[in-house]
Design an enzyme around this catalytic site. Structure first.
Site, PDB file in Angstrom:
ATOM      1  N   HIS A  58       0.871  -1.181   0.000  1.00  0.00           N
ATOM      2  CA  HIS A  58       0.000   0.000   0.000  1.00  0.00           C
ATOM      3  C   HIS A  58       0.909   1.233   0.000  1.00  0.00           C
ATOM      4  O   HIS A  58       1.725   1.421   0.902  1.00  0.00           O
ATOM      5  CB  HIS A  58      -0.923  -0.014   1.216  1.00  0.00           C
ATOM      6  CG  HIS A  58      -1.865  -1.175   1.191  1.00  0.00           C
ATOM      7  ND1 HIS A  58      -2.101  -1.986   2.274  1.00  0.00           N
ATOM      8  CD2 HIS A  58      -2.625  -1.655   0.173  1.00  0.00           C
ATOM      9  CE1 HIS A  58      -2.971  -2.926   1.930  1.00  0.00           C
ATOM     10  NE2 HIS A  58      -3.305  -2.749   0.665  1.00  0.00           N
ATOM     11  N   GLU A  68       1.770   3.743   2.976  1.00  0.00           N
ATOM     12  CA  GLU A  68       2.175   3.221   4.287  1.00  0.00           C
ATOM     13  C   GLU A  68       3.679   3.395   4.428  1.00  0.00           C
ATOM     14  O   GLU A  68       4.472   2.495   4.170  1.00  0.00           O
ATOM     15  CB  GLU A  68       1.694   1.778   4.433  1.00  0.00           C
ATOM     16  CG  GLU A  68       0.157   1.748   4.383  1.00  0.00           C
ATOM     17  CD  GLU A  68      -0.456   0.368   4.478  1.00  0.00           C
ATOM     18  OE1 GLU A  68      -1.697   0.286   4.457  1.00  0.00           O
ATOM     19  OE2 GLU A  68       0.292  -0.613   4.574  1.00  0.00           O
ATOM     20  N   HIS A  86       3.294  -3.354   6.916  1.00  0.00           N
ATOM     21  CA  HIS A  86       2.242  -2.367   6.638  1.00  0.00           C
ATOM     22  C   HIS A  86       2.092  -1.414   7.811  1.00  0.00           C
ATOM     23  O   HIS A  86       2.611  -1.661   8.904  1.00  0.00           O
ATOM     24  CB  HIS A  86       0.883  -3.078   6.463  1.00  0.00           C
ATOM     25  CG  HIS A  86       0.777  -3.886   5.218  1.00  0.00           C
ATOM     26  ND1 HIS A  86      -0.063  -3.547   4.185  1.00  0.00           N
ATOM     27  CD2 HIS A  86       1.417  -5.022   4.837  1.00  0.00           C
ATOM     28  CE1 HIS A  86       0.044  -4.452   3.217  1.00  0.00           C
ATOM     29  NE2 HIS A  86       0.935  -5.356   3.581  1.00  0.00           N
ATOM     30  N   GLU A 109       1.325  -5.262  10.814  1.00  0.00           N
ATOM     31  CA  GLU A 109       0.859  -3.877  10.904  1.00  0.00           C
ATOM     32  C   GLU A 109       1.656  -3.210  12.018  1.00  0.00           C
ATOM     33  O   GLU A 109       1.571  -3.602  13.179  1.00  0.00           O
ATOM     34  CB  GLU A 109      -0.638  -3.841  11.231  1.00  0.00           C
ATOM     35  CG  GLU A 109      -1.522  -4.548  10.208  1.00  0.00           C
ATOM     36  CD  GLU A 109      -1.802  -3.721   8.963  1.00  0.00           C
ATOM     37  OE1 GLU A 109      -1.421  -2.522   8.941  1.00  0.00           O
ATOM     38  OE2 GLU A 109      -2.396  -4.265   8.024  1.00  0.00           O
TER      39      GLU A 109
HETATM   40 ZN   LIG Z   1      -1.392  -1.977   4.199  1.00  0.00          ZN
END
Ligand SMILES: [Zn+2]
Length: 345
Positions: free
Chosen positions: A63, A66, A160, A224
């Site tokens: 992404h 990020e 992420h 994350e």
């Molecule tokens: Zn992500």
């Protein structure tokens, strides 16, 4: 940026972002004896002078907005290229979606992390850059693991940051293992990264980590690391533990972990996925609700036309709520605490 500037600065991220649509493959050797191979834009492989024991993939920028993991990986690559860090393991670093990074957006046209395990070629097929990149990334992962003896450890950590805050700032997603046991040693590594919350999936997925796990037998995780911030606005001290654990991993200098204790972790499993079915889908909580928030039994979570979704289980918590997904896609995941002792090695 041209090759010469890149060789001088070691800034592979800048080199990638200046050439988002592709880089000619090349290879050179560092003073440390490490062989560097650039396979494409955002794709750089390090082969140590001595035989490696582990085959490690670090990925970021699946992404594009990020930024913290992108900065973290860029600094690791730069330190290797400038001789400040010498990997003893084979390492592939992936800046997954350079075009989206340049735009400062999560995606250009489609969520890259829904396109793996062949999903890039389903439906309309390879119609956009993200679909083509997903296919290329699969090929690079395959090429990397094809260069590893089958009995040597292989892993992939896909880094992420979340769109929203989280009751547990850092958490990992452990892809569905089709009944194979979860690994203590991997949970201990996550703990070394300051990640103590893990979501155990029970179904196949179109994510990068599931692809590496299922198609290549890698210990693979989506991690994350905190909340999305623009470039340069990340408080990198919040990522210091993950940074040092990853650097220790690739130089085989991880300290011996303390004995495994389930109490050190918050472990969850998916109870249900709530998919958006109509244009009227609506979430019934504040926009900035944190991941892993739970509400009392019976609380109204969402409505979708005539459908109502209420809390059904004690401790049921929500993650990744997003009412703006396309119809048919997952708008929210509901998770419940779980115990994994029965299938843990
Ligand atoms: Zn992500």
């Amino acid at each position: 940026m041209m090759m010469e500037q890149f060789r001088h600065s070691g800034d592979f991220l800048a080199f990638t972002l200046a050439n988002p649509n592709g880089l000619a493959p090349c290879q050179f050797e560092l003073g440390s004896g490490v062989t560097v191979e650039i396979w494409d834009t955002g794709v750089i492989c390090f082969q140590p002078a001595q035989a490696a024991r582990q085959h490690i993939i670090l990925s970021c920028g699946v992404h594009g907005n990020e930024t913290a993991p992108i900065e973290l990986c860029a600094a690791i690559v730069q330190d290797i290229l400038q001789g400040h860090l010498t990997p003893t393991e084979r390492v592939l670093v992936l800046f997954a979606n350079p075009a989206a990074i340049n735009l400062g957006r999560r995606e250009v046209t489609e969520n890259l992390n829904r396109l793996f395990s062949g999903h890039h070629s389903k439906g309309a097929g390879l119609i956009n850059a993200e679909r083509q990149r997903a296919q290329a990334l699969e090929q690079y992962v395959t090429r990397f693991y094809d260069g590893a003896p089958a009995n040597e450890p292989r892993c992939l950590y896909d880094l992420h940051t979340a769109i929203r805050g989280s009751r547990f700032e850092k958490f990992a997603v452990y892809p569905f293992l089709h009944g194979k046991p979860w690994r203590k040693q991997q949970l201990q590594f996550l703990a070394a990264c300051d990640v103590h919350t893990v979501l155990m999936m029970q179904t196949p997925a179109s994510t990068f980590s599931y692809y590496a796990s299922h198609s290549h037998g890698a210990d693979a995780f989506t991690i994350e690391l905190g909340k999305v911030q623009p470039f340069g606005q990340n408080d990198m001290s919040r990522f210091a533990q993950a940074d040092s654990a990853l650097r220790a991993l690739i130089t085989d200098r991880l300290p011996a972990p303390k004995p495994f204790a389930a109490e050190d972790f918050h472990l969850y499993e998916v109870y249900r996925a709530i998919n958006k079915q109509t244009q009227d889908f609506k979430l019934h909580f504040a926009d900035d609700v944190q991941n892993f928030t739970s509400y009392p039994l019976g609380s109204l979570l969402a409505t979708d036309g005539d459908l109502e979704y209420r809390v059904e289980r004690e401790g049921e918590a929500l993650i990744f709520p997003n009412a703006k997904v396309a119809i048919g896609q997952r708008a929210m995941l509901m998770v419940v605490p779980t115990d994994i002792q029965h299938n843990l090695i």
